[in-house]
Write a protein that holds these residues in place. Structure first.
Motif, mmCIF file in Angstrom:
data_model
loop_
_atom_site.group_PDB
_atom_site.id
_atom_site.type_symbol
_atom_site.label_atom_id
_atom_site.label_comp_id
_atom_site.label_asym_id
_atom_site.label_seq_id
_atom_site.Cartn_x
_atom_site.Cartn_y
_atom_site.Cartn_z
ATOM 1 N N LEU A 55 42.156 46.057 40.440
ATOM 2 C CA LEU A 55 42.995 45.228 39.573
ATOM 3 C C LEU A 55 42.985 43.782 40.059
ATOM 4 N N SER A 56 43.062 43.582 41.371
ATOM 5 C CA SER A 56 43.013 42.229 41.938
ATOM 6 C C SER A 56 41.634 41.604 41.746
ATOM 7 N N ILE A 57 40.586 42.402 41.863
ATOM 8 C CA ILE A 57 39.227 41.889 41.647
ATOM 9 C C ILE A 57 39.059 41.411 40.206
ATOM 10 N N ALA A 58 39.540 42.211 39.251
ATOM 11 C CA ALA A 58 39.446 41.830 37.840
ATOM 12 C C ALA A 58 40.235 40.552 37.565
ATOM 13 N N ASP A 59 41.430 40.449 38.136
ATOM 14 C CA ASP A 59 42.241 39.242 37.956
ATOM 15 C C ASP A 59 41.560 38.018 38.562
ATOM 16 N N LEU A 60 40.958 38.198 39.731
ATOM 17 C CA LEU A 60 40.293 37.072 40.395
ATOM 18 C C LEU A 60 39.090 36.591 39.592
ATOM 19 N N LEU A 61 38.356 37.519 38.973
ATOM 20 C CA LEU A 61 37.211 37.137 38.152
ATOM 21 C C LEU A 61 37.629 36.219 37.007
#
Length: 335
Positions: free
Chosen positions: A59-65
């Motif tokens: 979820l954090s990876i998707a938000d960071l992208l």
């Protein structure tokens, strides 16, 4: 987003662009370091990651992208889009792919919470190493597939302020209405129906919890869901207004035009608000970590994530005898 033909640059749109740039800038300033810290904590500070933590990591990876694209969007809204049609389509794809990843991951988190409370023994299967990674792979695959549906229609529009990557071109109204409905149904209505059902069941059990860490993780997961819903709800409301405008164009032209104007004006602010969902989760984690006891401030996140465990290892049904089924269920449940 308006069609290429709707290129009028009203003064109110200029104000909206200023607000959009401010929201995007704030989201970038908070979200990039926040999500980076969450990823660093999970990957660098946790030797063992529970399935729930794996979902939070992605979820954090998707938000960071999404957040790393903010400078380009801010520059575009403040000046003009000068990066070409390929970049326009690519960045729109990243944003919508991330939207689907986020909602699908939050849905998976809600289902995992529900299983942990209502069917603790079935939740044991969720602890297998291959299962969460298979779920994450499926989520990313579906999100890429749904996110790719916007690529053929994303276009640049020429306004008085220059080119903007803020338009979609459809062959007819039926095609546009179908795409908007697909986005709203798959990206909001259906997932939130599942999420609401899960948390309605979970809510019945929260009041009987006595373990502070269990109650804290329950509140944390619920706050993530609520924040995502509040951030994305306006966007999908204006989506539905656009659909209503398209479907009533022949029957009620005046009403259709009025709805279209409202949707055109509101979509700028509503779309920018969606980016807040990409920066708010680390703030929720930090708020929840305040009550976690730890000798070092930076280790509170890892302690918090360690407590978010659907079924504790010590409470495995193979290791602990239970006098009756009710005690078994009570001991096994954790949110």
């Amino acid at each position: 987003m308006s069609s290429p033909e709707e290129t009028s640059d009203h003064p109110s749109l200029s104000v909206a662009r200023t607000v959009v740039c401010a929201i995007l800038g704030l989201s970038f300033a908070i979200g990039v370091p926040g999500n980076s810290f969450v990823i660093w904590t999970i990957c660098g500070q946790m030797k063992e990651r529970t399935p729930t933590v794996v979902l939070i990591l992605h979820l954090s990876i998707a938000d960071l992208l999404v957040l790393v694209t903010m400078p380009l969007w801010i520059y575009s809204f403040a000046n003009a889009w000068s990066f070409g049609i390929v970049a326009c389509k690519a960045l729109a794809f990243v944003v919508y792919c991330s939207m689907y990843v986020s909602i699908f991951l939050i849905t998976a988190l809600s289902l995992e919470r529900f299983l942990a409370v209502s069917y603790p023994f079935a939740a044991q299967r969720w602890k297998k190493k291959t299962t969460p990674h298979l779920v994450v792979f499926l989520i990313w695959f579906l999100s890429i597939a749904f996110g790719a549906t916007i690529v053929p229609f994303q276009e640049m529009v020429d306004t008085e302020g220059g080119l903007q990557c803020a338009a979609r071109s459809y062959e007819n109204n039926s095609q546009e209405a179908a795409c908007l409905l697909l986005e709203t149904v798959v990206g909001f209505i259906l997932p939130f129906t599942i999420i609401s059902t899960c948390y309605a069941c979970i809510g019945r059990r929260i009041g009987r919890m006595t373990c502070p860490s269990r109650r804290r993780s329950a509140r944390l997961m619920a706050s993530v869901v609520i924040a995502f819903g509040l951030c994305w709800f306006p966007h999908h409301v204006f989506n539905l207004l656009s659909v209503a405008s398209l479907l009533t164009e022949d029957l009620h032209p005046e009403a259709s035009q009025a709805l279209g104007r409202v949707a055109e004006m509101g979509v700028y602010i509503a779309s920018s608000v969606t980016f807040i969902s990409s920066c708010i989760n680390p703030l929720l984690y930090a708020f929840a970590a305040r009550n976690v006891r730890s000798s070092a401030r930076f280790t509170k996140f890892s302690k918090l994530f360690e407590q978010i465990n659907p079924v504790s290892r010590q409470e495995s049904p193979k290791e602990t005898p239970y006098p009756n089924e009710q005690e078994k269920t009570t001991s096994m449940e954790i949110i």
